[in-house]
Every structure is written in structure tokens, then in C-alpha cells.
Design a protein around this motif. Structure first.
Motif, PDB file in Angstrom:
ATOM      1  N   GLY A   1       0.820  -1.209   0.000  1.00 17.08           N
ATOM      2  CA  GLY A   1       0.000   0.000   0.000  1.00 17.08           C
ATOM      3  C   GLY A   1       0.848   1.250   0.000  1.00 17.08           C
ATOM      4  O   GLY A   1       1.881   1.326  -0.674  1.00 17.08           O
ATOM      5  N   HIS A   2       0.436   2.251   0.778  1.00 17.09           N
ATOM      6  CA  HIS A   2       1.104   3.553   0.806  1.00 17.09           C
ATOM      7  C   HIS A   2       1.312   4.017   2.242  1.00 17.09           C
ATOM      8  O   HIS A   2       0.528   3.684   3.133  1.00 17.09           O
ATOM      9  CB  HIS A   2       0.273   4.606   0.066  1.00 17.09           C
ATOM     10  CG  HIS A   2       0.087   4.326  -1.384  1.00 17.09           C
ATOM     11  ND1 HIS A   2      -0.736   3.317  -1.852  1.00 17.09           N
ATOM     12  CD2 HIS A   2       0.625   4.914  -2.487  1.00 17.09           C
ATOM     13  CE1 HIS A   2      -0.714   3.303  -3.172  1.00 17.09           C
ATOM     14  NE2 HIS A   2       0.104   4.251  -3.577  1.00 17.09           N
ATOM     15  N   ALA A   3       2.368   4.802   2.441  1.00 14.51           N
ATOM     16  CA  ALA A   3       2.566   5.533   3.695  1.00 14.51           C
ATOM     17  C   ALA A   3       1.943   6.918   3.501  1.00 14.51           C
ATOM     18  O   ALA A   3       2.374   7.673   2.626  1.00 14.51           O
ATOM     19  CB  ALA A   3       4.052   5.650   4.027  1.00 14.51           C
ATOM     20  N   ARG A   4       0.930   7.242   4.301  1.00 15.09           N
ATOM     21  CA  ARG A   4       0.177   8.484   4.116  1.00 15.09           C
ATOM     22  C   ARG A   4       0.418   9.441   5.271  1.00 15.09           C
ATOM     23  O   ARG A   4       0.674   9.022   6.400  1.00 15.09           O
ATOM     24  CB  ARG A   4      -1.313   8.184   3.984  1.00 15.09           C
ATOM     25  CG  ARG A   4      -1.654   7.357   2.748  1.00 15.09           C
ATOM     26  CD  ARG A   4      -3.158   7.214   2.563  1.00 15.09           C
ATOM     27  NE  ARG A   4      -3.480   6.571   1.294  1.00 15.09           N
ATOM     28  CZ  ARG A   4      -3.666   5.265   1.142  1.00 15.09           C
ATOM     29  NH1 ARG A   4      -3.553   4.474   2.186  1.00 15.09           N
ATOM     30  NH2 ARG A   4      -3.949   4.762  -0.041  1.00 15.09           N
ATOM     31  N   THR A   5       0.292  10.727   4.975  1.00 12.18           N
ATOM     32  CA  THR A   5       0.442  11.748   6.013  1.00 12.18           C
ATOM     33  C   THR A   5      -0.807  11.811   6.877  1.00 12.18           C
ATOM     34  O   THR A   5      -1.888  11.352   6.484  1.00 12.18           O
ATOM     35  CB  THR A   5       0.691  13.130   5.386  1.00 12.18           C
ATOM     36  OG1 THR A   5      -0.448  13.462   4.563  1.00 12.18           O
ATOM     37  CG2 THR A   5       1.946  13.123   4.535  1.00 12.18           C
ATOM     38  N   LEU A   6      -0.664  12.392   8.050  1.00  9.21           N
ATOM     39  CA  LEU A   6      -1.788  12.523   8.972  1.00  9.21           C
ATOM     40  C   LEU A   6      -2.795  13.529   8.418  1.00  9.21           C
ATOM     41  O   LEU A   6      -2.427  14.650   8.041  1.00  9.21           O
ATOM     42  CB  LEU A   6      -1.268  12.977  10.341  1.00  9.21           C
ATOM     43  CG  LEU A   6      -2.298  13.015  11.472  1.00  9.21           C
ATOM     44  CD1 LEU A   6      -2.813  11.600  11.758  1.00  9.21           C
ATOM     45  CD2 LEU A   6      -1.673  13.613  12.734  1.00  9.21           C
TER      46      LEU A   6
ATOM     47  N   VAL B   1       3.307   8.001  -0.140  1.00 10.09           N
ATOM     48  CA  VAL B   1       4.453   7.399  -0.824  1.00 10.09           C
ATOM     49  C   VAL B   1       4.212   5.898  -0.909  1.00 10.09           C
ATOM     50  O   VAL B   1       3.959   5.248   0.113  1.00 10.09           O
ATOM     51  CB  VAL B   1       5.773   7.667  -0.070  1.00 10.09           C
ATOM     52  CG1 VAL B   1       6.936   6.949  -0.749  1.00 10.09           C
ATOM     53  CG2 VAL B   1       6.055   9.169   0.011  1.00 10.09           C
ATOM     54  N   PRO B   2       4.264   5.301  -2.112  1.00 11.31           N
ATOM     55  CA  PRO B   2       4.088   3.847  -2.236  1.00 11.31           C
ATOM     56  C   PRO B   2       5.172   3.091  -1.461  1.00 11.31           C
ATOM     57  O   PRO B   2       6.342   3.477  -1.483  1.00 11.31           O
ATOM     58  CB  PRO B   2       4.201   3.596  -3.740  1.00 11.31           C
ATOM     59  CG  PRO B   2       3.900   4.910  -4.376  1.00 11.31           C
ATOM     60  CD  PRO B   2       4.417   5.952  -3.420  1.00 11.31           C
ATOM     61  N   LEU B   3       4.781   2.020  -0.787  1.00  8.17           N
ATOM     62  CA  LEU B   3       5.731   1.192  -0.059  1.00  8.17           C
ATOM     63  C   LEU B   3       6.284   0.133  -1.009  1.00  8.17           C
ATOM     64  O   LEU B   3       5.848  -1.009  -1.034  1.00  8.17           O
ATOM     65  CB  LEU B   3       5.041   0.545   1.143  1.00  8.17           C
ATOM     66  CG  LEU B   3       4.555   1.507   2.220  1.00  8.17           C
ATOM     67  CD1 LEU B   3       3.763   0.771   3.292  1.00  8.17           C
ATOM     68  CD2 LEU B   3       5.734   2.244   2.851  1.00  8.17           C
ATOM     69  N   GLN B   4       7.281   0.549  -1.795  1.00 12.21           N
ATOM     70  CA  GLN B   4       7.898  -0.334  -2.772  1.00 12.21           C
ATOM     71  C   GLN B   4       9.411  -0.196  -2.705  1.00 12.21           C
ATOM     72  O   GLN B   4       9.943   0.890  -2.441  1.00 12.21           O
ATOM     73  CB  GLN B   4       7.432   0.014  -4.189  1.00 12.21           C
ATOM     74  CG  GLN B   4       5.957  -0.209  -4.445  1.00 12.21           C
ATOM     75  CD  GLN B   4       5.581   0.169  -5.861  1.00 12.21           C
ATOM     76  OE1 GLN B   4       4.485   0.672  -6.122  1.00 12.21           O
ATOM     77  NE2 GLN B   4       6.477  -0.101  -6.801  1.00 12.21           N
TER      78      GLN B   4
END
Length: 223
Positions: A115-120, A168-171
Motif C-alpha cells: 500500500g502507501h505511507a500516508r500523512t496525517l 508514498v508507495p511502499l515499494q
């Protein structure tokens, strides 16, 4: 068994359970008869042990919605048992997206994040910490917005400031690493035929070839 999930509310968690059965219930063709009274998908097959013994294996796959503060909910759309690994691109040059659900032996449980790491609250940021916790297991990673290495007028390389982003994609493609063609190994046609790869992450970015470092074009940096 194995469970994997996506981060955040509304994410999905997929669980796979493999069981061995000594009592074999066979149909007329000799195959194992399985009566599945659940909405989960399954796959029954035989495996041979080291001494030639036959094991009946049943792999069950379930997809659940993860909702913060409440129990996991069974997803209305289930998925079939995954028979092979899935990649983000070509298997030889991209990172692993999802593993096969079938394994000869697993001593413990895998926790896989996609998935993605997203901001609060979706506020644009240049960098932040993201992480996952499952019981006592805690993993964290620092992610940034897009950034590049710039060559200075003195010939040195300087890492630029990251831009703003909300996710940001977790790749592995966005982590440090990479590969490039080795000019010392050439095909009969005269073209390089061998890659020099980063030992830990050949799918990444930021690890440039000596030839590229002689140029002045910006180089994509890891996020």
C-alpha cells in the motif's frame, strides 16, 4: 499460515491457513473430498514428505476489512488462493508485491505490508515517519517526497530538498539501490550484456553507474 494487510482504516487483511489431514475422505476419482461451508476460498492438494509419505493439504484464503478500534470484518468480495508470486512489474527487475499462498513449511506467521505511507489527515509534507505494529512487533520507516541528486558547479553531488506529497508507495523501487549495465561485459554485438546490481536492493534508485555520475543530469533519489 500467513496474514498480510494494507495500512489504514478500510484496509484489507488476507489470511491463509494450511492444514494437514491424516484422515482422507476420497471421492470416486481418488481426490480428497472437501466440503467448504464458509465464504472463504480454498485449495486441496497432495504433498509428498521427505520419506515419501503423502499429506493432504488444504489452503484457505480469507480477506477481511481492518477498521480502527473494532474487530476485523469479513470482506464481501473474497479472492481465490494465490498460486504464484506477483510482482509490481517484470519478475526479474521489479520487487515482490504478493507472495504465493502455498508453501512447503512455515514455522511462523508472515506480516506483509502493501500500500502507501500516508500523512496525517492528508496534509502535504516533505517527510515523515510511518510504521506498523502487530503485537510486540514494531517496524518504522522514514519516507520523503520526490527528491533528486543535483551536480554542483564543482562536480560534487548534492541531495536536494524533498518536495511535498501526501503519500508514498511502499515499494523497493523507491528505496536506495539500483543496477546498471557493466561496460566491461559486452555481447558479440558490442553492447553491454551484464548488470552490476546493488547487493541488497537491485530494484531501487539512487545507486548510479560511474558513467552516469560523469554526466550533469539529475539522478532520482530514494524516498
Amino acid at each position: 499460515g500467513r496474514c498480510s494487510g494494507e495500512e489504514g482504516a478500510g484496509g484489507k487483511r488476507e489470511c491463509v491457513v494450511a492444514r494437514r489431514s491424516r484422515a482422507r475422505e476420497l471421492d470416486m476419482t481418488g481426490a480428497v473430498q472437501v466440503n467448504n461451508y464458509t465464504p472463504l476460498s480454498h485449495l486441496a492438494f497432495e504433498k509428498h514428505g521427505r520419506k515419501g509419505e503423502v499429506f493432504d493439504v488444504i489452503a484457505v484464503r480469507g480477506v477481511f476489512h481492518l477498521v480502527h478500534g473494532s474487530a476485523a470484518q469479513l470482506a464481501p468480495m473474497q479472492q481465490p488462493v494465490r498460486l504464484a508470486d506477483h510482482y509490481y512489474g517484470e519478475p526479474e527487475t521489479s520487487s515482490l508485491k504478493c507472495e504465493s499462498d502455498l508453501a512447503t513449511f512455515k514455522p511462523s506467521t508472515d506480516v506483509l505490508m502493501t500500500g502507501h505511507a500516508r500523512t496525517l489527515h492528508g496534509a502535504p509534507m516533505s517527510q515523515w515517519l510511518a510504521g506498523v505494529q502487530v503485537g510486540a512487533l514494531v517496524k518504522a520507516v522514514r519516507v520523503t517526497g520526490p527528491r533528486v541528486w543535483d551536480k554542483t558547479w564543482m562536480g560534487n553531488w548534492k541531495l536536494g530538498a524533498p518536495g511535498l506529497t501526501t503519500e508514498v508507495p511502499l515499494q523497493y523501487e523507491l528505496a536506495y539501490g539500483g543496477r546498471y549495465l557493466d561496460p566491461g561485459h559486452k555481447h558479440k554485438s558490442g553492447q553491454p550484456s551484464h548488470f552490476i546490481e546493488h547487493p541488497f536492493n537491485p530494484a531501487g534508485r539512487g545507486w548510479a553507474s560511474p558513467e552516469k555520475l560523469k554526466q550533469s543530469a539529475p539522478i532520482a533519489a530514494p524516498q
